[in-house]
Design a protein around this motif. Structure first.
Motif, PDB file in Angstrom:
ATOM      1  N   ALA A 114       0.817  -1.213   0.000  1.00  0.00           N
ATOM      2  CA  ALA A 114       0.000   0.000   0.000  1.00  0.00           C
ATOM      3  C   ALA A 114       0.853   1.267   0.000  1.00  0.00           C
ATOM      4  CB  ALA A 114      -0.924   0.002   1.214  1.00  0.00           C
ATOM      5  N   ASP A 115       1.908   1.274   0.809  1.00  0.00           N
ATOM      6  CA  ASP A 115       2.718   2.478   0.971  1.00  0.00           C
ATOM      7  C   ASP A 115       3.657   2.751  -0.205  1.00  0.00           C
ATOM      8  OD1 ASP A 115       1.583   2.884   3.430  1.00  0.00           O
ATOM      9  OD2 ASP A 115       3.381   2.386   4.590  1.00  0.00           O
ATOM     10  N   ASN A 116       4.164   1.704  -0.811  1.00  0.00           N
ATOM     11  CA  ASN A 116       5.229   1.875  -1.793  1.00  0.00           C
ATOM     12  C   ASN A 116       4.861   1.574  -3.234  1.00  0.00           C
ATOM     13  OD1 ASN A 116       7.248   2.641   0.166  1.00  0.00           O
ATOM     14  ND2 ASN A 116       7.129   0.529   0.870  1.00  0.00           N
ATOM     15  N   TRP A 117       3.716   0.950  -3.448  1.00  0.00           N
ATOM     16  CA  TRP A 117       3.393   0.522  -4.809  1.00  0.00           C
ATOM     17  C   TRP A 117       1.995   0.895  -5.271  1.00  0.00           C
ATOM     18  CZ3 TRP A 117       7.680  -0.679  -7.102  1.00  0.00           C
ATOM     19  CH2 TRP A 117       8.747  -1.143  -6.325  1.00  0.00           C
ATOM     20  N   LEU A 118       1.141   1.300  -4.358  1.00  0.00           N
ATOM     21  CA  LEU A 118      -0.240   1.626  -4.712  1.00  0.00           C
ATOM     22  C   LEU A 118      -0.590   3.033  -4.237  1.00  0.00           C
ATOM     23  CD1 LEU A 118      -1.888  -1.714  -3.538  1.00  0.00           C
ATOM     24  CD2 LEU A 118      -1.161  -1.116  -5.851  1.00  0.00           C
TER      25      LEU A 118
END
Length: 171
Positions: A114-118
């Motif tokens: 969630a934090d790094n890719w979305l």
């Protein structure tokens, strides 16, 4: 991420061949008791659910020595473009593997995704108010209780309360 010395937890995306493991996990009352799933789902129900998962949703499994011991899902909250930054979280760990780091490993994978890719600035979840272990885990990952729903879901013949929890992170 090891559950015990020498044991490695592998996190990967679920695939339709995992349907039997999903079906089996929800045969266990301790697994479905803490979720909104019902007992005794069929293998075909899970095969279809996994196969038809939208590309914007993520269903992960945790395995140890090839055995699926838990799973977590990150799903879009809906189709409104005004809530495109919001995802819903669901997680479950098999009874024999609870308290061994499986939930933590799944949560770490979900939060990293969630934090790094979305574009997920907000992750929401619903948890039964008596599930203190899960609430403690969610708090460790930055989730906060935002409210309580009275008589939210039928569980074991009685209506049970839940908390709404969320983790908000602006990028």
């Amino acid at each position: 991420m090891a559950s015990s010395p020498g044991t490695q937890v592998v996190i990967r995306r679920a695939h339709p061949d995992d349907c039997e493991a999903f079906s089996r996990s929800f045969q266990d009352e301790e697994m479905y008791w803490g979720t909104l799933q019902v007992p005794f789902p069929s293998k075909e129900f899970w095969r279809k659910r996994i196969a038809d998962l939208p590309d914007t949703d993520y269903l992960l499994v945790a395995s140890v020595d090839g055995e699926i011991v838990g799973h977590a899902g990150l799903h879009r909250s809906g189709t409104s473009p005004r809530r495109a930054h919001v995802m819903m979280l669901g997680i479950g760990v098999h009874k024999g593997w609870q308290g061994k780091g499986i939930g933590r490993a799944l949560m770490q994978a979900i939060v990293d995704l969630a934090d790094n890719w979305l574009p997920a600035a907000r992750i929401e979840l619903t948890v039964f108010t008596d599930n203190e272990v899960a609430i403690a885990l969610y708090r460790k990952f930055g989730f906060e209780i935002e409210g309580t729903h009275k008589a939210y879901a039928l569980r074991g013949g009685r209506y049970a309360d839940t908390h709404s929890m969320a983790r908000v992170r602006f990028k």
